[in-house]
Design an enzyme around this catalytic site. Structure first.
Site, mmCIF file in Angstrom:
data_model
loop_
_atom_site.group_PDB
_atom_site.id
_atom_site.type_symbol
_atom_site.label_atom_id
_atom_site.label_comp_id
_atom_site.label_asym_id
_atom_site.label_seq_id
_atom_site.Cartn_x
_atom_site.Cartn_y
_atom_site.Cartn_z
ATOM 1 N N TYR A 106 0.804 -1.237 -0.041
ATOM 2 C CA TYR A 106 -0.005 0.025 0.135
ATOM 3 C C TYR A 106 0.966 0.955 -0.187
ATOM 4 O O TYR A 106 1.818 1.487 0.873
ATOM 5 C CB TYR A 106 -0.923 0.173 1.341
ATOM 6 C CG TYR A 106 -2.318 -0.023 0.758
ATOM 7 C CD1 TYR A 106 -2.848 1.281 0.036
ATOM 8 C CD2 TYR A 106 -3.293 -0.932 1.413
ATOM 9 C CE1 TYR A 106 -4.183 1.306 -0.306
ATOM 10 C CE2 TYR A 106 -4.388 -0.877 0.749
ATOM 11 C CZ TYR A 106 -4.875 0.421 -0.032
ATOM 12 O OH TYR A 106 -6.199 0.404 -0.346
ATOM 13 N N GLU A 137 -0.514 5.102 -0.450
ATOM 14 C CA GLU A 137 -1.091 6.126 -0.662
ATOM 15 C C GLU A 137 -0.325 7.506 -0.392
ATOM 16 O O GLU A 137 0.415 7.306 0.658
ATOM 17 C CB GLU A 137 -2.388 6.228 0.320
ATOM 18 C CG GLU A 137 -3.633 5.649 -0.156
ATOM 19 C CD GLU A 137 -4.859 5.835 0.670
ATOM 20 O OE1 GLU A 137 -4.858 6.646 1.530
ATOM 21 O OE2 GLU A 137 -5.685 5.082 0.597
ATOM 22 N N ASP A 194 -6.373 14.606 -23.923
ATOM 23 C CA ASP A 194 -6.360 13.204 -23.912
ATOM 24 C C ASP A 194 -5.557 12.783 -25.007
ATOM 25 O O ASP A 194 -6.271 12.288 -25.902
ATOM 26 C CB ASP A 194 -7.652 12.669 -23.681
ATOM 27 C CG ASP A 194 -7.949 11.322 -23.176
ATOM 28 O OD1 ASP A 194 -6.762 10.581 -23.578
ATOM 29 O OD2 ASP A 194 -8.992 10.761 -22.838
ATOM 30 N N THR A 253 -3.384 6.877 -21.464
ATOM 31 C CA THR A 253 -3.270 5.722 -20.955
ATOM 32 C C THR A 253 -1.925 5.179 -21.416
ATOM 33 O O THR A 253 -1.308 5.735 -22.116
ATOM 34 C CB THR A 253 -4.091 4.565 -21.944
ATOM 35 O OG1 THR A 253 -4.016 4.664 -23.008
ATOM 36 C CG2 THR A 253 -5.622 4.941 -21.520
ATOM 37 N N LYS A 300 -1.894 1.578 -24.595
ATOM 38 C CA LYS A 300 -2.268 1.414 -26.302
ATOM 39 C C LYS A 300 -1.179 1.555 -26.963
ATOM 40 O O LYS A 300 -0.122 0.750 -27.028
ATOM 41 C CB LYS A 300 -3.195 2.487 -26.511
ATOM 42 C CG LYS A 300 -4.524 2.503 -25.597
ATOM 43 C CD LYS A 300 -5.584 3.444 -25.982
ATOM 44 C CE LYS A 300 -6.589 3.740 -24.819
ATOM 45 N NZ LYS A 300 -7.700 3.432 -24.326
ATOM 46 N N ARG A 331 -1.442 -1.838 -18.521
ATOM 47 C CA ARG A 331 -2.656 -1.245 -18.373
ATOM 48 C C ARG A 331 -2.709 -0.169 -17.276
ATOM 49 O O ARG A 331 -2.191 -0.336 -16.129
ATOM 50 C CB ARG A 331 -3.829 -1.980 -18.136
ATOM 51 C CG ARG A 331 -3.920 -3.349 -19.066
ATOM 52 C CD ARG A 331 -5.331 -3.887 -18.886
ATOM 53 N NE ARG A 331 -6.244 -2.869 -19.498
ATOM 54 C CZ ARG A 331 -6.434 -2.721 -20.546
ATOM 55 N NH1 ARG A 331 -5.765 -3.500 -21.515
ATOM 56 N NH2 ARG A 331 -7.359 -1.840 -21.165
#
Ligand code: PLP
Length: 452
Positions: A51, A53, A228, A257, A260, A266
């Site tokens: 974890y 954060e 984007d 992203t 692609k 991903r």
């Protein structure tokens, strides 16, 4: 896979089958690719268990020193690759990256000025009345983006999407005659609507965009330009898009992203000019859950790959191959939205074959040609059945396909579609979903593609 099979054999079997399916078909989905073994392996490590954060060096959890290393590396490679002042590697996906961008714009342009005006350091210091007023201001902002049927993404202000609900939204389309973006129309809409956010970028527009012009328009109306580049980030990284076509020097915020045309794991990424860096850094836990440390590590690996000189050759080949595919379709009499391409994708209007996009997609899939149906501008069949098929060249370019192979792909597609007829439903009425391909065609196409 043996380790997985010892726990849940059906997952191992599905994984094995996925590899077989990807190997035995032609992957032409414009948003897919084949990540390198190094990238894939990096995703399967014990970073998954951690974890973290917060941000690098400033975490809400202990023992994040190794996550700090990989997150900092992913950001450094992204900054160097794209020439961006600031990069944020945490978004779990492209949509998450867009949400981070929207909220950082709202923080920068709405929250910070309100706090300064009210003499408060943060929102916890506001009175109930001032807080209500600020919440009202958040909900009262405007966004202008490209419409879905013209090639924009759901998150660019499409009403059913959260972007269409959190902002007052309007959309710009493309010229009904040419299918091309008309900057004068965008300018006129922006001047009338006065958005806080002007979104540029697309999922299914087969042409380049002049981002310098989009920034000019944004500046004229006091909007923030957000680009984007999820689909074409690989072409930006590979320097196929430069100057006015490179969004990074022109937009205040760029999202993407990583999976692609960029060929990574991903995930998402936000690039920003310094002015927005601190606001973007608040992405987690503002709108993102704990970062996927294993994926950030894989982003660092993939971005390091994209900094190699070979990636430029790859990116140029993606664009060259899209041209070859488009020419292959045109010489066989097919109709393309905008009449061609100058990026990584081709949008075929299948109405000339008497088919809907849904019928064409299914018939092609039967023959091992994996594509996705897509609306064309002003689509009479809506977003579900559609009238188009979107083709992308990044994945097969990774497999080494060049001009001749893409010409053959065009031949195979036209072979399937010209031998497929629209079907009827149970009551005998015309159906937008059912279809019949002449006997032997799918097998013939599969056999030819197996040789490629
Ligand atoms: N933005 C654009 C332009 C896209 O095309 C997509 C995905 O197709 C996204 C964002 C969303 O990406 P993700 O599926 O990773 O959330």
């Amino acid at each position: 896979l043996e380790v997985i099979a010892s726990v849940e054999p059906r997952v191992a079997q599905a994984t094995r089958q996925e590899l077989a399916d990807q190997r035995s078909s032609l992957k032409l989905i414009a948003s897919e690719n084949y990540a390198s073994p190094a990238t894939l392996l990096t995703m399967g490590t014990w970073f998954s268990d951690k974890y973290a954060e917060g941000t690098v060096g400033h975490r809400f959890y202990a023992a994040c020193q190794n996550v700090d290393t990989v997150e900092a590396l992913a950001a450094e490679h992204a900054r160097e690759l794209f020439g961006a002042p600031y990069a944020y590697a945490q978004p779990h996906s492209g949509i998450d990256a867009n949400l981070v961008a929207f909220w950082s714009i709202l923080a920068n342009r709405v929250e910070t000025p309100a706090l300064a005006r009210l003499g408060a350091k943060n929102v916890n210091e506001l009175s109930e009345a001032d807080w209500e007023q600020l919440r009202h201001e958040f909900g009262n902002q405007r966004l202008l983006g490209m419409s879905l049927d013209a090639g924009g993404h759901l998150t660019h202000g499409f009403r059913p999407n959260i972007s269409g609900k959190m902002f007052h939204q309007q959309q710009y389309g493309t010229d009904p005659e040419t299918g091309l973006l008309d900057y004068d129309v965008v300018r006129a809409k922006a001047q009338e609507f006065k958005p806080l956010v002007l979104v540029a970028g697309y999922s299914a527009y087969p042409r380049r965009v002049n981002f310098a012009k989009m920034r000019e328009i944004a500046d004229e109306v006091g909007a923030v330009l957000m680009v984007d580049m999820a689909h074409f980030a690989g072409l930006v990284a590979g320097k196929v898009f430069t100057g006015d076509e490179d969004p990074v020097p022109h937009a205040q915020i760029v999202t993407t992203t990583t999976h692609k045309s960029l060929r990574g794991p991903r995930g998402g990424l936000v690039l920003a000019q310094e002015e927005f860096a601190a606001d973007v850094d608040r992405g987690c836990p503002m709108v993102l859950g704990g970062p996927l440390s294993h994926v950030m590590a894989a982003k660092a690996v993939a971005l390091a790959e994209a900094r190699q000189p070979e990636f430029r050759t790859y990116a140029q080949q993606i664009a060259d191959n899209a041209k070859s595919l488009a020419e292959g379709f045109l010489t066989r009499g097919a109709t393309l939205v905008t009449g061609g391409t100058d990026n990584h994708l081709v949008l075929l209007d299948v109405s000339g074959f008497g088919l809907t996009g849904r019928q064409a997609e299914s018939a092609l899939l039967d023959a091992g040609v994996v594509t996705n149906r897509n609306s064309v501008p002003g689509d009479p069949n809506g977003a579900w059945y559609t009238s188009g098929i979107r083709f992308g060249t990044p994945a097969l370019t990774t497999r080494g396909f060049g001009h001749d192979e893409f010409d053959t792909v065009a031949d195979l597609v036209v072979d399937v579609l010209s031998n497929t007829q629209a079907g009827t439903n149970k009551a005998g009425a015309p159906s937008k979903a059912t279809y019949a391909t002449s006997d032997g065609v799918a097998d013939r196409v599969r056999a030819r593609s197996a040789e490629m």
